[in-house]
Design an enzyme around this catalytic site. Sequence first.
Site, short mmCIF file in Angstrom:
data_model
loop_
_atom_site.label_atom_id
_atom_site.label_comp_id
_atom_site.label_asym_id
_atom_site.label_seq_id
_atom_site.Cartn_x
_atom_site.Cartn_y
_atom_site.Cartn_z
N GLY A 144 0.85 -1.21 0.00
CA GLY A 144 0.00 0.00 0.00
C GLY A 144 0.87 1.25 0.00
N GLY A 169 -0.22 5.07 -1.13
CA GLY A 169 -1.23 5.82 -0.41
C GLY A 169 -0.69 7.01 0.35
N GLN A 170 -1.59 7.67 1.09
CA GLN A 170 -1.23 8.90 1.79
C GLN A 170 -0.07 8.67 2.76
OE1 GLN A 170 -4.06 10.45 4.66
NE2 GLN A 170 -3.15 12.48 4.65
N ASP A 203 2.10 -1.88 -4.35
CA ASP A 203 0.71 -1.42 -4.29
C ASP A 203 -0.07 -2.21 -5.34
OD1 ASP A 203 -0.49 1.45 -2.92
OD2 ASP A 203 -1.76 0.45 -4.40
N ILE A 204 -1.39 -2.09 -5.29
CA ILE A 204 -2.20 -2.82 -6.27
C ILE A 204 -2.21 -2.12 -7.63
CG2 ILE A 204 -4.43 -1.74 -5.72
CD1 ILE A 204 -5.54 -4.71 -5.87
N TYR A 239 -15.17 -0.17 8.97
CA TYR A 239 -13.74 0.11 9.08
C TYR A 239 -13.27 -0.05 10.54
CZ TYR A 239 -9.53 3.13 9.09
OH TYR A 239 -8.27 3.65 9.23
#
Length: 319
Positions: free
Chosen positions: A9, A12-13, A35-36, A143
């Site tokens: 990942g 991401g941020q 990452d994907i 989540y």
Amino acid sequence: MTPKILIIGACGQIGSELTHKLRSIHGQDNVIASDISYANLDIVNSGTFEILDAQDYTSVKICIDKHRINTVYLMAAMLSATGEKYPMKAWDLNMDSLFHVLNLAKEGFIKKLFWPSSIAVFGPTTPVENTPQYTIMEPSTVYGMTKQVGERWCEYYNKQYGVDVRSVRYPGIISWKTLPGGGTTDYAVEIYHKALVDKSYECFLSEETALPMMYMDDAIKATIDIMHAEPEAIKIRSSYNLSAISFTPKEMTESIQKQIPEFKITYKPDFRQKIADTWPNSIDDSKAREDWNWEHSFSLDDITSEMLSNLKQVKEKAV
Ligand code: NAD
């Protein structure tokens, strides 16, 4: 042990900034980003990068074997606001990805694992002010449920199988290099972009909604500090409360107006207000401060200065 790191990942941020920081500490060749998708070309082009689906156990294992990885930072997840739109996808991604790395650690393929939890583990029955480390946790979002269950499993794998897994409950993270990925605290990043361009912002939370927040540099420091601490220092193997500052959209507006007096805010709370209403106003993170000497650096006004000056430079370069 020389760390050979895989970040899952990494586009991401948080993952993107973590990748750069870890490469500056451990060397470019010792930090593999994955990452994907190729969502962040800065990360894709700045060192070894693998396309990797965190839900695919075999691919994760092959990547770990191929690069002789011993340390994993699992940053892939579906965040709170997006998770409410796709509850089953959020459950599957957040739980599958965690189980895969926990099982690889149990089998000895990973020696040290970082997995972030969130203030979303708390819920409407949790005490909202100075929320303690140990308290009622009844999260009301999918989540938050994945993070709370994930914490239980991390502690279980540590106690039952000796897995060296470490975790913090991040508050809302504020940063300028990438846009946030679909969380309830995203307003605290969007507001700076709009302050510079439009001098106005319509906020999706109400003016008095206080939430715990943190500047990205502090979040990265916490992540690296907990991973660098001696194993005996890490007494909590579920996840540590982690805190820096708490503020409302109104207080953030006042901080921005010190630098952009004409900035105006309006409020139009949407579905994210309901999520924010179930989260703490402030967090007691004394255990992290005692156990591994956590301390934050950035105040709200520091964050405002950093965000406005960095975003201004980015926008000037883009013209
Ligand atoms: P983000 O949404 O910005 O990044 C997540 C990354 O994961 C993306 O680049 C995405 O492409 C990737 N990803 C999605 N599905 C994947 C898959 N199947 N395989 C591999 N990669 C996949 O998230 P973030 O804000 O960087 O958050 C990182 C972690 O920190 C998450 O666990 C999140 O829950 C946690 N966290 C973040 C915040 C915050 O304010 N940003 C607050 C609390 C906790």
